[in-house]
Design a protein around this motif. Sequence first.
Motif, PDB file in Angstrom:
ATOM      1  N   TYR A  33     123.624  37.398  22.915  1.00 57.86           N
ATOM      2  CA  TYR A  33     123.021  38.637  23.396  1.00 57.86           C
ATOM      3  C   TYR A  33     124.108  39.666  23.660  1.00 57.86           C
ATOM      4  O   TYR A  33     125.083  39.396  24.345  1.00 57.86           O
ATOM      5  CB  TYR A  33     122.205  38.393  24.664  1.00 57.86           C
ATOM      6  CG  TYR A  33     121.341  39.574  25.026  1.00 57.86           C
ATOM      7  CD1 TYR A  33     120.114  39.772  24.407  1.00 57.86           C
ATOM      8  CD2 TYR A  33     121.774  40.521  25.943  1.00 57.86           C
ATOM      9  CE1 TYR A  33     119.331  40.870  24.705  1.00 57.86           C
ATOM     10  CE2 TYR A  33     121.001  41.626  26.239  1.00 57.86           C
ATOM     11  CZ  TYR A  33     119.775  41.786  25.614  1.00 57.86           C
ATOM     12  OH  TYR A  33     119.010  42.880  25.906  1.00 57.86           O
ATOM     13  N   ARG A  35     125.283  43.791  24.528  1.00 62.35           N
ATOM     14  CA  ARG A  35     124.939  45.122  25.045  1.00 62.35           C
ATOM     15  C   ARG A  35     126.026  46.092  24.653  1.00 62.35           C
ATOM     16  O   ARG A  35     127.177  45.710  24.482  1.00 62.35           O
ATOM     17  CB  ARG A  35     124.809  45.089  26.572  1.00 62.35           C
ATOM     18  CG  ARG A  35     123.573  44.378  27.055  1.00 62.35           C
ATOM     19  CD  ARG A  35     123.468  44.422  28.567  1.00 62.35           C
ATOM     20  NE  ARG A  35     122.328  43.646  29.023  1.00 62.35           N
ATOM     21  CZ  ARG A  35     121.088  44.130  29.122  1.00 62.35           C
ATOM     22  NH1 ARG A  35     120.841  45.386  28.830  1.00 62.35           N
ATOM     23  NH2 ARG A  35     120.110  43.349  29.519  1.00 62.35           N
ATOM     24  N   ASP A  67     116.325  47.832  26.971  1.00 59.55           N
ATOM     25  CA  ASP A  67     116.515  47.996  28.410  1.00 59.55           C
ATOM     26  C   ASP A  67     117.925  48.510  28.683  1.00 59.55           C
ATOM     27  O   ASP A  67     118.760  48.566  27.782  1.00 59.55           O
ATOM     28  CB  ASP A  67     116.287  46.654  29.122  1.00 59.55           C
ATOM     29  CG  ASP A  67     117.291  45.603  28.708  1.00 59.55           C
ATOM     30  OD1 ASP A  67     117.949  45.784  27.664  1.00 59.55           O
ATOM     31  OD2 ASP A  67     117.448  44.596  29.417  1.00 59.55           O
ATOM     32  N   HIS A  85     118.454  47.492  36.832  1.00 57.52           N
ATOM     33  CA  HIS A  85     117.938  47.137  35.509  1.00 57.52           C
ATOM     34  C   HIS A  85     116.692  47.969  35.231  1.00 57.52           C
ATOM     35  O   HIS A  85     115.775  47.989  36.054  1.00 57.52           O
ATOM     36  CB  HIS A  85     117.589  45.637  35.494  1.00 57.52           C
ATOM     37  CG  HIS A  85     117.150  45.142  34.155  1.00 57.52           C
ATOM     38  ND1 HIS A  85     116.160  44.200  33.999  1.00 57.52           N
ATOM     39  CD2 HIS A  85     117.572  45.447  32.913  1.00 57.52           C
ATOM     40  CE1 HIS A  85     115.999  43.945  32.706  1.00 57.52           C
ATOM     41  NE2 HIS A  85     116.844  44.696  32.025  1.00 57.52           N
ATOM     42  N   THR A 211     128.109  36.788  30.884  1.00 53.36           N
ATOM     43  CA  THR A 211     127.247  37.194  29.778  1.00 53.36           C
ATOM     44  C   THR A 211     127.144  38.714  29.777  1.00 53.36           C
ATOM     45  O   THR A 211     127.701  39.383  30.644  1.00 53.36           O
ATOM     46  CB  THR A 211     125.823  36.618  29.929  1.00 53.36           C
ATOM     47  OG1 THR A 211     125.201  37.288  31.022  1.00 53.36           O
ATOM     48  CG2 THR A 211     125.830  35.125  30.196  1.00 53.36           C
ATOM     49  N   ASN A 213     124.664  40.192  30.590  1.00 62.67           N
ATOM     50  CA  ASN A 213     123.763  40.564  31.675  1.00 62.67           C
ATOM     51  C   ASN A 213     124.413  40.436  33.041  1.00 62.67           C
ATOM     52  O   ASN A 213     123.716  40.427  34.043  1.00 62.67           O
ATOM     53  CB  ASN A 213     122.511  39.677  31.650  1.00 62.67           C
ATOM     54  CG  ASN A 213     121.624  39.984  30.464  1.00 62.67           C
ATOM     55  OD1 ASN A 213     121.790  41.012  29.818  1.00 62.67           O
ATOM     56  ND2 ASN A 213     120.683  39.100  30.190  1.00 62.67           N
TER      57      ASN A 213
END
Length: 411
Positions: A33, A35, A67, A85, A211, A213
Amino acid sequence: MAAGKRRAPLVSLLLLVLSVVGFSSCFIGGGSYRRKLSVEWNPGLNSSVLPPHGITLLHVRALGLNDTLHFLLCSQGAPALLLVHTNSTSSSVKVDWPAFLARNTTGSLTVEPESSILYSSALVFTTLWEYDDVNDTADPQNLPPSAFLPPYQLQNFTWSLEDKTLDPTQPTAQLCGGDASPTFINGSFCVQFSAFEVEGRDHLWPSLVHTANCSQIKMWLDGPLPRANYSRFSLELESVGGPSLDRVEVVHSIDDEYTPSIFKASQWVSSPPNRTSEILGYVQWKPVAYRKPNPIFEDATPCRHYSPVLQSKAVPASGLVRAFYGPEPATTRLNISFSMAGEPFYNATNYLSWTVVVGLGNPPVDSFSPLVLSIMAVGLGTPMILIVLGGVYVCLRKRATPPSQSYEPIN
Ligand SMILES: *[C@@H]1O[C@H](CO)[C@@H](O)[C@H](O)[C@H]1NC(C)=O
Ligand SMILES: *[C@@H]1O[C@H](CO)[C@@H](O)[C@H](O)[C@H]1NC(C)=O
Ligand SMILES: *[C@@H]1O[C@H](CO)[C@@H](O)[C@H](O)[C@H]1NC(C)=O
Ligand SMILES: *[C@@H]1O[C@H](CO)[C@@H](O)[C@H](O)[C@H]1NC(C)=O
Ligand SMILES: *[C@@H]1O[C@H](CO)[C@@H](O)[C@H](O)[C@H]1NC(C)=O
Ligand SMILES: *[C@@H]1O[C@H](CO)[C@@H](O)[C@H](O)[C@H]1NC(C)=O
Ligand SMILES: *[C@@H]1O[C@H](CO)[C@@H](O)[C@H](O)[C@H]1NC(C)=O
Ligand SMILES: *[C@@H]1O[C@H](CO)[C@@H](O)[C@H](O)[C@H]1NC(C)=O
Ligand SMILES: *[C@@H]1O[C@H](CO)[C@@H](O)[C@H](O)[C@H]1NC(C)=O
Ligand SMILES: *[C@@H]1O[C@H](CO)[C@@H](O)[C@H](O)[C@H]1NC(C)=O
Ligand SMILES: *[C@@H]1O[C@H](CO)[C@@H](O)[C@H](O)[C@H]1NC(C)=O
Ligand SMILES: *[C@@H]1O[C@H](CO)[C@@H](O)[C@H](O)[C@H]1NC(C)=O
């Protein structure tokens, strides 16, 4: 005899295949994942109208497909990280600078549109406690108040926030502070923040998994002089917003390769309501601190946490957090104490470092290292392969030689 010689290369080949499978599953399972990160200092500040007064606000935007995760860090008040978030890719941070600089105005920092906010929480470093551990218990919660020296209130420190980014995929900023007390003159308390584009881990111990996140915060105490003969330290953290982080889970592991001798991870999380919803946010760490900036094995020292305490009417120690949440949000506080009975006192090095990751969703799980995976593959695989091959060999021999033939010599 001949069959035994032929089997050996076959076994090695199978082992090789198993190890390769082990290695690749480790990398594939590593979560890809990603971003897109961008960094903004003092968002919206018109410095021709308002001098920044030495106050700096860092905003890291971590854009996902659907997001956005906003990380905010500020040099005003106690060190704090605010994480917001949103379910939108165009949400933005708005600061009403005159009100924000007055340090006391609710709503002077907002994330807009407000309806896009899915989750928010903040972690504040509030107080550094120092105690005189004459009986060497390293258990501050069970010491009389007389053992404590006046605590360092981190909101009273003078802080400076600096960009320390070396790698654009890993924006890093460092907040260092101190006060004018004689013991702190040549020392500092620092908090280093990093955000990440993709999953990975630091090469420096404790090498926590991070991560896209989450963000990592490493805090260290470098140089302040001890104020007692047997000084040890503990640190109070405050969590604000979100569902209250009201419990600490301890997760065990059988692999300590990334953090030598540490087989546990602690995660400060919220109790899911009715055990249905998943964990929304967390603070995760390994119960270890280091007594040197570039530690070797002997410089590790255990640390322990105490139960989180819900605070009903606490004023957050951080201006950033007050600006976002208002004067009396729900907060939870937690103490971490460094070192154990029998370990050297703080004066041994006058240095202490500790690292956490703060993030969204479920806490990262420490995967097995490739080395451990291949050892497991060899350890578990070899007997299996031998059993299977042995079975096949016996079967083949039985089939190849008619039963009448094998009983002949007996007759
Ligand atoms: C900052 O304020 C001045 C004076 O009000 C204005 O002329 C200027 O355009 C502003 N700059 C920005 C970037 O908003
Ligand atoms: C974006 O969000 C919607 C609704 O929440 C979801 O159906 C969709 O799969 C998401 N898309 C991606 C690329 O994550
Ligand atoms: C905070 O704001 C309130 C009212 O808005 C005011 O009475 C108070 O003096 C302010 N405190 C500080 C420290 O500025
Ligand atoms: C985001 O969440 C809000 C409130 O839950 C909802 O009104 C809005 O439609 C959502 N936006 C998207 C893009 O999913
Ligand atoms: C240390 O131990 C002695 C003897 O058990 C006890 O009297 C004293 O109160 C202890 N001091 C502290 C600070 O705990
Ligand atoms: C630290 O700050 C708090 C709150 O602002 C204040 O009550 C306290 O007196 C300060 N302590 C020192 C030593 O300045
Ligand atoms: C701080 O460092 C300076 C220069 O290295 C030194 O002269 C001074 O004595 C130190 N102060 C303390 C309290 O250690
Ligand atoms: C990060 O968050 C996004 C959106 O909530 C989610 O789809 C994704 O699986 C998460 N990734 C990891 C590694 O937790
Ligand atoms: C610290 O140790 C020194 C030397 O042993 C002693 O003189 C002093 O009284 C001790 N201080 C405290 C607070 O116990
Ligand atoms: C630290 O303090 C203890 C107790 O006062 C003392 O015995 C020890 O020698 C000190 N260590 C260093 C490195 O100064
Ligand atoms: C959780 O359980 C309580 C009663 O046990 C109930 O009142 C509440 O509505 C439940 N909440 C959710 C989100 O299901
Ligand atoms: C943390 O420790 C200090 C000193 O023992 C104590 O006064 C404070 O109440 C503790 N805080 C929490 C949240 O347990």
